[in-house]
Motif scaffolding. Structure first.
Motif, PDB file in Angstrom:
ATOM      1  N   TRP A   1      -1.773   5.680   8.711  1.00 38.07           N
ATOM      2  CA  TRP A   1      -1.169   6.258   7.503  1.00 38.07           C
ATOM      3  C   TRP A   1      -0.878   7.734   7.756  1.00 38.07           C
ATOM      4  O   TRP A   1      -1.777   8.502   8.088  1.00 38.07           O
ATOM      5  CB  TRP A   1      -2.144   6.121   6.332  1.00 38.07           C
ATOM      6  CG  TRP A   1      -1.822   6.930   5.111  1.00 38.07           C
ATOM      7  CD1 TRP A   1      -1.989   8.286   4.939  1.00 38.07           C
ATOM      8  CD2 TRP A   1      -1.311   6.455   3.850  1.00 38.07           C
ATOM      9  NE1 TRP A   1      -1.606   8.675   3.687  1.00 38.07           N
ATOM     10  CE2 TRP A   1      -1.189   7.567   2.988  1.00 38.07           C
ATOM     11  CE3 TRP A   1      -0.954   5.191   3.388  1.00 38.07           C
ATOM     12  CZ2 TRP A   1      -0.719   7.454   1.681  1.00 38.07           C
ATOM     13  CZ3 TRP A   1      -0.477   5.075   2.087  1.00 38.07           C
ATOM     14  CH2 TRP A   1      -0.369   6.188   1.252  1.00 38.07           C
TER      15      TRP A   1
ATOM     16  N   ARG B   1      -2.019   9.239  -1.238  1.00 40.27           N
ATOM     17  CA  ARG B   1      -3.268   8.519  -0.952  1.00 40.27           C
ATOM     18  C   ARG B   1      -4.292   8.724  -2.060  1.00 40.27           C
ATOM     19  O   ARG B   1      -5.244   7.946  -2.168  1.00 40.27           O
ATOM     20  CB  ARG B   1      -3.830   8.950   0.403  1.00 40.27           C
ATOM     21  CG  ARG B   1      -5.069   8.164   0.812  1.00 40.27           C
ATOM     22  CD  ARG B   1      -5.306   8.212   2.299  1.00 40.27           C
ATOM     23  NE  ARG B   1      -5.464   9.541   2.839  1.00 40.27           N
ATOM     24  CZ  ARG B   1      -6.649  10.116   3.087  1.00 40.27           C
ATOM     25  NH1 ARG B   1      -7.767   9.473   2.809  1.00 40.27           N
ATOM     26  NH2 ARG B   1      -6.709  11.335   3.605  1.00 40.27           N
TER      27      ARG B   1
ATOM     28  N   SER C   1     -14.455   5.345  11.800  1.00 37.71           N
ATOM     29  CA  SER C   1     -14.326   6.778  11.517  1.00 37.71           C
ATOM     30  C   SER C   1     -14.492   7.615  12.783  1.00 37.71           C
ATOM     31  O   SER C   1     -13.812   8.626  12.972  1.00 37.71           O
ATOM     32  CB  SER C   1     -15.378   7.223  10.501  1.00 37.71           C
ATOM     33  OG  SER C   1     -15.141   6.597   9.246  1.00 37.71           O
TER      34      SER C   1
ATOM     35  N   ASP D   1      -1.138  14.650   5.458  1.00 37.56           N
ATOM     36  CA  ASP D   1      -2.217  13.715   5.152  1.00 37.56           C
ATOM     37  C   ASP D   1      -2.171  12.582   6.159  1.00 37.56           C
ATOM     38  O   ASP D   1      -1.118  11.980   6.378  1.00 37.56           O
ATOM     39  CB  ASP D   1      -2.062  13.168   3.728  1.00 37.56           C
ATOM     40  CG  ASP D   1      -3.214  12.250   3.337  1.00 37.56           C
ATOM     41  OD1 ASP D   1      -4.371  12.595   3.632  1.00 37.56           O
ATOM     42  OD2 ASP D   1      -2.956  11.199   2.727  1.00 37.56           O
TER      43      ASP D   1
ATOM     44  N   VAL E   1       0.829  -1.207   0.000  1.00 35.80           N
ATOM     45  CA  VAL E   1       0.000   0.000   0.000  1.00 35.80           C
ATOM     46  C   VAL E   1       0.867   1.262   0.000  1.00 35.80           C
ATOM     47  O   VAL E   1       0.734   2.104  -0.894  1.00 35.80           O
ATOM     48  CB  VAL E   1      -1.012  -0.005   1.165  1.00 35.80           C
ATOM     49  CG1 VAL E   1      -1.697   1.355   1.300  1.00 35.80           C
ATOM     50  CG2 VAL E   1      -2.065  -1.095   0.955  1.00 35.80           C
TER      51      VAL E   1
ATOM     52  N   HIS F   1      -6.496  -2.016  -2.566  1.00 30.35           N
ATOM     53  CA  HIS F   1      -5.772  -0.822  -2.098  1.00 30.35           C
ATOM     54  C   HIS F   1      -6.721   0.361  -1.947  1.00 30.35           C
ATOM     55  O   HIS F   1      -6.764   1.014  -0.892  1.00 30.35           O
ATOM     56  CB  HIS F   1      -4.667  -0.502  -3.103  1.00 30.35           C
ATOM     57  CG  HIS F   1      -3.855   0.708  -2.786  1.00 30.35           C
ATOM     58  ND1 HIS F   1      -2.484   0.715  -2.849  1.00 30.35           N
ATOM     59  CD2 HIS F   1      -4.196   1.974  -2.424  1.00 30.35           C
ATOM     60  CE1 HIS F   1      -2.024   1.910  -2.538  1.00 30.35           C
ATOM     61  NE2 HIS F   1      -3.052   2.702  -2.281  1.00 30.35           N
TER      62      HIS F   1
ATOM     63  N   LEU G   1     -13.727   3.582   5.405  1.00 32.24           N
ATOM     64  CA  LEU G   1     -13.865   3.188   6.804  1.00 32.24           C
ATOM     65  C   LEU G   1     -15.326   3.106   7.221  1.00 32.24           C
ATOM     66  O   LEU G   1     -16.109   4.009   6.920  1.00 32.24           O
ATOM     67  CB  LEU G   1     -13.148   4.194   7.711  1.00 32.24           C
ATOM     68  CG  LEU G   1     -11.673   4.460   7.402  1.00 32.24           C
ATOM     69  CD1 LEU G   1     -11.130   5.515   8.364  1.00 32.24           C
ATOM     70  CD2 LEU G   1     -10.854   3.181   7.477  1.00 32.24           C
TER      71      LEU G   1
ATOM     72  N   THR H   1      -4.658   9.278   8.095  1.00 30.23           N
ATOM     73  CA  THR H   1      -5.878   8.483   8.231  1.00 30.23           C
ATOM     74  C   THR H   1      -5.450   7.084   8.655  1.00 30.23           C
ATOM     75  O   THR H   1      -4.322   6.874   9.094  1.00 30.23           O
ATOM     76  CB  THR H   1      -6.679   8.437   6.906  1.00 30.23           C
ATOM     77  OG1 THR H   1      -7.944   7.799   7.136  1.00 30.23           O
ATOM     78  CG2 THR H   1      -5.938   7.685   5.822  1.00 30.23           C
ATOM     79  N   CYS H   2      -6.353   6.125   8.511  1.00 31.63           N
ATOM     80  CA  CYS H   2      -5.986   4.727   8.683  1.00 31.63           C
ATOM     81  C   CYS H   2      -6.669   3.919   7.590  1.00 31.63           C
ATOM     82  O   CYS H   2      -7.563   4.411   6.905  1.00 31.63           O
ATOM     83  CB  CYS H   2      -6.356   4.202  10.066  1.00 31.63           C
ATOM     84  SG  CYS H   2      -8.138   3.966  10.328  1.00 31.63           S
ATOM     85  N   TYR H   3      -6.217   2.699   7.396  1.00 33.13           N
ATOM     86  CA  TYR H   3      -6.870   1.785   6.472  1.00 33.13           C
ATOM     87  C   TYR H   3      -6.978   0.419   7.141  1.00 33.13           C
ATOM     88  O   TYR H   3      -6.386   0.183   8.206  1.00 33.13           O
ATOM     89  CB  TYR H   3      -6.155   1.734   5.126  1.00 33.13           C
ATOM     90  CG  TYR H   3      -4.699   1.298   5.137  1.00 33.13           C
ATOM     91  CD1 TYR H   3      -4.331   0.009   4.774  1.00 33.13           C
ATOM     92  CD2 TYR H   3      -3.673   2.202   5.457  1.00 33.13           C
ATOM     93  CE1 TYR H   3      -2.999  -0.384   4.741  1.00 33.13           C
ATOM     94  CE2 TYR H   3      -2.338   1.819   5.420  1.00 33.13           C
ATOM     95  CZ  TYR H   3      -2.010   0.524   5.054  1.00 33.13           C
ATOM     96  OH  TYR H   3      -0.690   0.132   5.018  1.00 33.13           O
TER      97      TYR H   3
ATOM     98  N   THR I   1      -9.550  -0.206   0.756  1.00 32.63           N
ATOM     99  CA  THR I   1      -9.153  -0.390   2.155  1.00 32.63           C
ATOM    100  C   THR I   1      -9.212   0.900   2.956  1.00 32.63           C
ATOM    101  O   THR I   1      -9.247   0.882   4.185  1.00 32.63           O
ATOM    102  CB  THR I   1      -7.737  -1.007   2.211  1.00 32.63           C
ATOM    103  OG1 THR I   1      -7.496  -1.557   3.504  1.00 32.63           O
ATOM    104  CG2 THR I   1      -6.667   0.038   1.912  1.00 32.63           C
ATOM    105  N   PHE I   2      -9.235   2.058   2.257  1.00 35.63           N
ATOM    106  CA  PHE I   2      -9.326   3.345   2.945  1.00 35.63           C
ATOM    107  C   PHE I   2     -10.772   3.753   3.236  1.00 35.63           C
ATOM    108  O   PHE I   2     -11.003   4.777   3.886  1.00 35.63           O
ATOM    109  CB  PHE I   2      -8.636   4.433   2.119  1.00 35.63           C
ATOM    110  CG  PHE I   2      -7.140   4.353   2.147  1.00 35.63           C
ATOM    111  CD1 PHE I   2      -6.416   4.900   3.207  1.00 35.63           C
ATOM    112  CD2 PHE I   2      -6.442   3.717   1.133  1.00 35.63           C
ATOM    113  CE1 PHE I   2      -5.033   4.825   3.247  1.00 35.63           C
ATOM    114  CE2 PHE I   2      -5.054   3.631   1.157  1.00 35.63           C
ATOM    115  CZ  PHE I   2      -4.347   4.181   2.222  1.00 35.63           C
TER     116      PHE I   2
END
Length: 285
Positions: free
Chosen positions: A236, A244, A281, A216, A71, A270, A276, A218-220, A273-274
């Motif tokens: 991430w 991203r 969230s 930037d 990723v 890929h 949420l 977030t998480c995945y 997976t982002f």
């Protein structure tokens, strides 16, 4: 009380556990840092536990390792220098080194004993990665290394244990700040952040730090069968905003050019997976 003789019972959570049958114990030893055990299970093959907590299995490790490597590397598109913090079993190095475009991989593992017994008892997980000339294995504390390194890494992968014992320091704001400074412009940091359904505070804490540090963040998610409680979260953080947002066509082209075989990762996975679910969230600040 049920007789659990012949079973490995994980007690990571106070009110929830999982058990795996042990058909044969291959290794059981206390190092300076933790208790290492390797046993065989009919479904998952050889299983490594640290202080009783499952770390990796032969059968499903590909999900975890592919998602923490491909990723960020394929999103980046120009990763030449990669740092792995942890990852003593060699699985993360195995996946990173599949990318011929990666010129050097520095792997910092606090416990040399994990590396040595993984070579002997879990050789299929590293699959020769420790012999690759591009790999520089450093036996040292990851937090100290991050504090002292000159940096210049395009991708940093934190393959840590849970935030207890030796792994606790790898979840601090100070560590993340040092990691941010060790990245090149447009660089990406990814982290293991547990199972949000069971360990929401762990993810929230990391995301608060990332929000303050990265352009930037977030998480995945990915579901790994032996990590109980639902999908795992991977943090991430990037020093730029473009990675991203890499589109499907570009990811497919990079994936095809890399010519690597995967069992979980695809460009479509890929991108998805982002996405949420709301319960995850809401854990983000």
């Amino acid at each position: 009380m049920t007789d659990m003789t012949g079973w490995s019972v994980e007690r990571l959570h106070d009110d929830h556990s999982q058990a795996l049958r042990e058909t044969r114990v291959l290794y059981d030893s206390q190092t300076d840092h933790q208790r290492l055990r390797v046993f065989e299970n009919p479904t998952f093959g050889r299983v490594l536990t640290l202080d009783g907590v499952v770390q990796v299995t032969e059968r499903d490790n590909f999900i975890y390792h592919e998602m923490l490597t491909h990723v960020p590397i394929l999103a980046h598109g120009r990763a030449r220098r990669v740092l792995i913090v942890g990852g003593g079993d060699g699985g993360m190095a195995r996946e990173v080194l599949k990318h011929r475009s990666v010129e050097s991989v520095t792997m910092v593992e606090i416990d040399g004993g994990v590396v040595e017994f993984s070579k002997e008892y879990l050789p299929s997980i590293s699959a020769g990665a420790f012999e690759d000339p591009r790999l520089d294995l450093v036996i040292a504390d990851g937090a100290a290394f991050m504090r002292e390194t000159e940096g210049g890494f395009d991708v940093i992968i934190v393959d840590s244990t849970d935030p207890v014992g030796p792994g606790e320091v790898l979840f601090t704001d100070t560590f993340y700040d040092h990691a941010r400074q060790a990245l090149t412009e447009g660089g990406i940091l990814v982290t293991q952040n547990g199972v949000p359904f069971m360990q929401g505070d762990e993810l929230s804490g990391t995301m608060r730090a990332f929000r303050a540090l990265f352009e930037d963040w977030t998480c995945y998610l990915a579901t790994v069968p032996t990590y109980a409680g639902g999908p795992m979260a991977f943090g991430w953080g990037s020093t730029g905003t473009a990675a991203r947002r890499t589109d499907a066509e570009t990811l497919r082209a990079r994936f095809e050019a890399a010519a690597i075989e995967t069992d979980y990762y695809t460009p479509e996975v890929h991108l998805g997976t982002f996405a949420l679910p709301p319960y995850v969230s809401r854990l983000l600040p």
